[in-house]
Every structure is written in C-alpha cells, then in structure tokens.
Write an enzyme that holds these catalytic residues in place. Structure first.
Site, mmCIF file in Angstrom:
data_model
loop_
_atom_site.group_PDB
_atom_site.id
_atom_site.type_symbol
_atom_site.label_atom_id
_atom_site.label_comp_id
_atom_site.label_asym_id
_atom_site.label_seq_id
_atom_site.Cartn_x
_atom_site.Cartn_y
_atom_site.Cartn_z
ATOM 1 C CD1 TRP A 102 -2.042 -2.246 1.879
ATOM 2 C CD2 TRP A 102 -2.848 -1.420 -0.040
ATOM 3 N NE1 TRP A 102 -2.982 -3.123 1.403
ATOM 4 C CE2 TRP A 102 -3.490 -2.645 0.227
ATOM 5 C CE3 TRP A 102 -3.184 -0.737 -1.197
ATOM 6 C CZ2 TRP A 102 -4.449 -3.191 -0.630
ATOM 7 C CZ3 TRP A 102 -4.138 -1.273 -2.046
ATOM 8 C CH2 TRP A 102 -4.758 -2.478 -1.755
ATOM 9 C CG ASP A 172 -3.084 4.129 4.292
ATOM 10 O OD1 ASP A 172 -4.099 4.023 5.003
ATOM 11 O OD2 ASP A 172 -2.881 3.425 3.287
ATOM 12 C CE LYS A 196 -8.136 -1.998 5.284
ATOM 13 N NZ LYS A 196 -8.352 -3.204 4.573
HETATM 14 N N1 PMP Z 1 -4.253 1.377 2.561
HETATM 15 C C1 PMP Z 1 -4.267 0.282 3.324
HETATM 16 C C2 PMP Z 1 -3.408 0.234 4.546
HETATM 17 C C3 PMP Z 1 -5.090 -0.798 2.988
HETATM 18 O O1 PMP Z 1 -5.107 -1.898 3.755
HETATM 19 C C4 PMP Z 1 -5.905 -0.711 1.836
HETATM 20 C C5 PMP Z 1 -6.858 -1.800 1.420
HETATM 21 N N2 PMP Z 1 -6.862 -2.953 2.102
HETATM 22 C C6 PMP Z 1 -5.828 0.439 1.052
HETATM 23 C C7 PMP Z 1 -5.015 1.476 1.459
HETATM 24 C C8 PMP Z 1 -6.634 0.590 -0.192
HETATM 25 O O2 PMP Z 1 -7.932 0.873 0.169
HETATM 26 P P1 PMP Z 1 -9.148 0.839 -0.853
HETATM 27 O O3 PMP Z 1 -9.303 -0.567 -1.325
HETATM 28 O O4 PMP Z 1 -10.282 1.322 -0.012
HETATM 29 O O5 PMP Z 1 -8.822 1.775 -1.969
#
Ligand code: PMP
Length: 360
Positions: A102, A172, A196
């Site tokens: 990520w 994030d 989450k």
């Molecule tokens: N950041 C983190 C830490 C994640 O775990 C995730 C998805 N699991 C994302 C960003 C991406 O999020 P999204 O699928 O809502 O775009």
C-alpha cells in the site's frame, strides 16, 4: 442465525450491537418515516447524523480544532493521488517510506504528480519490519513524508513514528484507525478507509491540519480538493450517506466501550493471546519481527504449503473464516480488528492448538 468469526482483512466484522441498531432503524430512522438510505443529504435529520458523526470522531480521536475532518469517497486508493495533489504544493517533492504494497502504490501514484522519492524501504526482507529512519533521511525541502502506519498485508505497524522535524508527516491509517490512541498533532494529514475498523466500504476519513490545505495543484479534480470538501463540511456533493451513518454508530459504540483507550486494551489482550500462542508453537510461527508487530493483522505460517491449505480449509469449516494470507504472500493472516471479540481470537487459538496436536 450462526454468525462466524470473520478474520478478513477488510471488509471485516462490525460490532453486532451496531448491526442490530442499523437493522432496527432500517425502515424508519427516529420518527422521520424513512430509512437513512432514502434521506436527502440536505435534510435536518441527515445534517444531524453527519454533524454528530464528525463531533464523535473528533472526540474519540482527540482531533484539535485546527484540523479539518472530511468524509469522502474513492477508497484509500484515491487518497494516494489526492495527497500529492493537495500537499506537494511548495517544492513538488515528497519522501515515502516503503513498508509494503500500500505504501508502494501510494508512492507510485505520487510519482505522477511530482518528485516522489523512496527514502527507506523494507522490501529487502519481504516487508517483515519497519525501517529505522532519522531526520537526515528526508530531504529538507520535501513537502511531506509519507508512511503507511499499519501494513495490512505484511502485519507490521509503526510503534515509533519517524522523526521528520518540521516536515509534515502523512499517514495512511486505513487498517489501524481507532485501534489505539494516536496523537493527531504529530501528523500533517491522516486518512483511513472505513472497511476495517469503522463502517462498510465506501467512505474514507481524512483528517488534515487546516493550514496545509488551500493550495492544491491546479489540475486537482474539485472532488479531490480537501479544502473544498472541508469548507463544505463533507457536503459539497452527495456524500456516502449511509456509510457515514454506520460510521457514526461505530463511533458511539467506541464511546460505549470506554473510548479508544479501552478498545486498545482489548486489542492488546487479543493480540497477546495470538502472538503468545505463535511464539510457543512448534508448528506455527509469526512472520514479523517482534518490535514491529501489528495489533490488527497477524500473518503466520507453517513450514508446509499443504498444511497451510489444510488449516485454512478446516478452520473455515469450524466457523473461523477468511484466514488465508494475502495472495501475494501466502500462508495465513488473522485480521483482528476492533469488532473481533476476544472470544473469536480464543476460538482461533484453541483451534490452532488442536490442529497442531492432530497434525504433529
Ligand atoms: N491502505 C491500506 C493500509 C489498505 O489496507 C488498503 C486496502 N486494504 C488500502 C489502502 C486501499 O484501500 P481501498 O481498497 O479502499 O482503496
């Protein structure tokens, strides 16, 4: 009704009492004669829902008045673009710490808008640790330093924040939001997707130091301009109304638990139970260095792919679902977010113990 213990990395479990309240209010919210799903976002009733949600989030996270709170859409991924568009606004430079997929995706996205540099990375050991950094690792003229606070896939977490001096720190917090107390004032900007710890997928919360906003790149789509969203109190256009209502119920649930500190203490107990078992097991082992372990996502393996598969299948049959590791890393992963009860982790550990004995 037989509800399973769902160890999914997200979307994931919501507190049962929250689901029940949503169910009770599904057809009629208060005495409005309508569901929140059907409500105008400009109505008085909805105005109160969104204002209360923001006020409660501010209260439980201790967000100072000098920060804006935005409820928006597009998932965490959209923020990977919105962050540079809004904040790479002085020198078009930002430093990223690469602690997993990520963070890497955020880094790559930022590279489309300016000079994004990887200041540190833990790719050398498959992201099983958080790289140590000091102020001199970051460029003096970086507009911000970016971290992914909890790495959902690899199960690492920042327990000590990097020293960035005067450079705003952006994090994030998608997979650790509200799981433990956080000093918001250490950050220039925080963002987290809901799916989450907060609500069904579809809403993202952005918490930004107000003085950093208002200078987005000219190319920034209106909807991604944090200042426009903040000034409109998340009602510039139609927001994800129902998700914000659900988030509001979860914020109230956190207050009922005794706040984030109480939720954190419960999370510690759950994580201690699972890590304690892993540290003593002869069959299973955790994959992350101890000091950087996540409280939310616990990856673990056996030495055999066959055994991993068997474990996941048998656990599923026993009502312990979604324990398969991320497709890029294999093995197992138990995501034990706020809404996972202690009993869920206890059931998992008992099952692992039984499995180990049966397959020794
Ligand atoms: N950041 C983190 C830490 C994640 O775990 C995730 C998805 N699991 C994302 C960003 C991406 O999020 P999204 O699928 O809502 O775009």
């Amino acid at each position: 009704m037989a509800r399973v213990f769902n160890f999914s990395a997200g979307p994931s479990m919501l507190p049962l009492s929250v689901l029940k309240q949503a169910q009770a209010e599904l057809l009629e919210y208060g005495s409005t004669g309508q569901s929140v799903m059907e409500m105008s976002h400009r109505s008085k009733a909805y105005q109160q829902i969104i204002e209360t949600a923001e006020a409660d989030l501010r209260e439980i996270m201790g967000i100072p008045d000098t920060y804006d709170v935005i409820f928006t859409q597009g998932g965490g991924f959209t923020q990977f673009a919105a962050v540079p568009m809004n904040l790479m606004n002085k020198n078009r430079k930002a430093d990223y710490i690469i602690t997993g997929q990520w963070a890497k995706k955020a880094f790559e996205e930022a590279g489309k808008y300016g000079d994004a540099r990887a200041a540190a990375s833990s790719a050398d050991k498959t992201f099983t640790y958080i790289p140590k950094t000091c102020r001199s690792d970051f460029r003096d003229d970086a507009d911000y330093v970016y971290i992914c606070m909890n790495n959902t896939i690899y199960g690492t977490k920042y327990n000590v924040l990097p020293d960035t001096g005067d450079i705003p720190l952006v994090a994030d917090i998608s997979s650790c939001m509200l799981s433990e107390p956080l000093d918001v004032t250490r950050f220039g900007l925080l963002f987290g997707g809901a799916q989450k710890n907060v609500a069904p997928a579809g809403v993202v919360m952005v918490i930004a130091r107000r003085d950093l906003l208002g200078n987005a790149m000219d190319i920034t789509p209106t909807m991604l301009d944090y200042k426009i969203q903040a000034d409109a109190h998340s009602l510039f256009n139609t927001p994800p109304c129902y998700n914000i209502y659900m988030a509001g119920l979860v914020f109230k649930w956190i207050k009922d638990q005794g706040g984030v500190q109480a939720v954190y203490e419960n999370n510690l107990k759950k994580a201690d139970l699972l890590y304690g078992f892993l540290d003593n097991s002869k069959m299973f082992r955790g994959t992350v260095v101890k000091e950087d372990r996540s409280l939310m996502n616990v990856p673990f393996v056996t030495d055999s792919d066959e055994l991993n598969k068997k474990f996941v299948a048998e656990a599923e049959a026993a009502g312990l679902v979604n324990l398969k590791g991320h497709r890029t890393v294999g093995g197992m992963r138990a995501s034990i977010y706020n809404a996972m009860p202690y009993e869920g982790v206890k059931s998992l550990v008992e099952f692992m113990d039984k499995f180990e004995k049966e397959n020794a």
